[in-house]
Design an enzyme around this catalytic site. Sequence first.
Site, short mmCIF file in Angstrom:
data_model
loop_
_atom_site.label_atom_id
_atom_site.label_comp_id
_atom_site.label_asym_id
_atom_site.label_seq_id
_atom_site.Cartn_x
_atom_site.Cartn_y
_atom_site.Cartn_z
N ARG A 30 94.31 -28.95 57.55
CA ARG A 30 93.71 -29.96 58.23
C ARG A 30 92.48 -30.28 57.60
O ARG A 30 91.94 -31.49 57.36
CB ARG A 30 93.35 -29.42 59.67
CG ARG A 30 94.37 -29.74 60.70
CD ARG A 30 94.28 -28.41 61.79
NE ARG A 30 94.67 -27.08 61.11
CZ ARG A 30 96.16 -27.09 61.11
NH1 ARG A 30 97.05 -27.62 62.09
NH2 ARG A 30 96.61 -25.87 60.50
N THR A 31 91.64 -29.28 57.15
CA THR A 31 90.18 -29.54 56.78
C THR A 31 90.42 -30.08 55.17
O THR A 31 89.49 -31.15 55.13
CB THR A 31 89.32 -28.15 56.28
OG1 THR A 31 89.47 -27.39 57.67
CG2 THR A 31 87.97 -28.27 56.32
N LYS A 58 92.41 -16.97 35.94
CA LYS A 58 91.79 -16.18 34.69
C LYS A 58 90.64 -15.62 34.87
O LYS A 58 89.97 -15.14 33.64
CB LYS A 58 91.81 -17.18 33.47
CG LYS A 58 93.02 -17.95 33.24
CD LYS A 58 92.88 -19.20 32.05
CE LYS A 58 94.18 -20.04 32.26
NZ LYS A 58 93.86 -21.52 31.42
N ARG A 80 85.55 -24.47 50.51
CA ARG A 80 86.41 -23.46 51.48
C ARG A 80 86.44 -22.13 50.63
O ARG A 80 87.02 -22.14 49.36
CB ARG A 80 87.63 -23.71 51.92
CG ARG A 80 88.23 -22.75 52.53
CD ARG A 80 89.52 -23.03 53.57
NE ARG A 80 88.93 -23.78 54.65
CZ ARG A 80 89.72 -23.90 55.73
NH1 ARG A 80 91.06 -23.30 55.84
NH2 ARG A 80 89.13 -24.47 56.76
N HIS A 110 82.19 -22.33 60.13
CA HIS A 110 82.99 -23.62 59.92
C HIS A 110 82.43 -24.71 60.69
O HIS A 110 82.87 -25.28 61.64
CB HIS A 110 84.21 -23.45 60.42
CG HIS A 110 85.54 -24.40 59.96
ND1 HIS A 110 85.23 -25.50 59.13
CD2 HIS A 110 86.83 -24.47 60.20
CE1 HIS A 110 86.49 -25.99 58.84
NE2 HIS A 110 87.28 -25.20 59.38
N1 CP Z 1 91.04 -25.69 61.59
C1 CP Z 1 91.27 -25.50 60.16
O1 CP Z 1 90.18 -24.99 59.59
O2 CP Z 1 92.40 -25.84 59.88
P1 CP Z 1 93.01 -25.62 58.37
O3 CP Z 1 92.78 -24.10 57.83
O4 CP Z 1 94.32 -26.21 58.37
O5 CP Z 1 92.10 -26.56 57.44
#
Ligand code: CP
Length: 292
Positions: A30-31, A58, A80, A110
């Site tokens: 999603r993100t 590496k 992320r 998040h």
């Molecule tokens: N909600 C969320 O962060 O989903 P993903 O891990 O698929 O990005």
Amino acid sequence: MSDVNEREIKKLPTLRGKTVVNLFFEDSTRTRISFELAAKRLSADVINFAAKGSSVSKGESLKDTAQTLEAMGADAIVLRHGSSGSAHRLAHSGWVESAVINAGDGSHEHPTQALLDAMTIREALLENPVGSDLSGKRVLIVGDISHSRVARSNLILLKELGASVATCGPATLVPRSLEPAGGIFYSLDRAIDEFDPDVVLMLRIQAERMEASFFPTEREYSRVWGLNIDRMKRLRNDAIVLHPGPMNRGLEIDAASADSTRSRILNQVSNGVSIRMAVLFQLLSGEKEETR
Ligand code: CP
């Protein structure tokens, strides 16, 4: 931005000439895709970087990786990472000039997920006559709070917006240190009866972050803390259900609840694109401000 996403031509020229890098050290559906779509809808160029298959294998560090991407012209880095604090470190270390957006850092935060959750709740509230004010609304966050960056960001944002937030789950997965104003419940049945939530935000059991056993069995977890159709019937009529995804169907939520008319899980996904367009717009369309 959500109006733009309703149009036939879902595109604005605002960020033409800007480059957004999705720098993902952890898996995401999603993100990552919504940040990519958001950047493209604002006409930015997008580079998707996954640590798997890159020079990270590496031994290249976060600093060197980010500086390498900036040297190729990145204006924003969407990060992320599995380590809590990594986005803050990249934003405030002076390693890069680019805007840095936290797309999930370990079990810490998040922020764009919390923004899209708040937007989804507001949309649901707009459907009834009282308007979209979250003030006094009761939001119950259920499940693996300990490992959840979604829970932490929501606790901050929903409190800021005036909602009353309570947490619920096994004692092993609900840290007392977070102290939500709405209280802590160790039984979902009790939370439904006593807290009477307007919103139930179910969390994923994050097995990949667990180094020990936090509950007896999946069956037991599902029996005591899982959302099922019997519990849905005991919620107030206008209560809605959220889940950040990915879902463990049959564990924290059953299929009937996830697919019910009160589930706003796919609305969360759609709103994620609009929220991330807004975040990119804020950071890249004018003067750079404090990043988070
Ligand atoms: N909600 C969320 O962060 O989903 P993903 O891990 O698929 O990005």
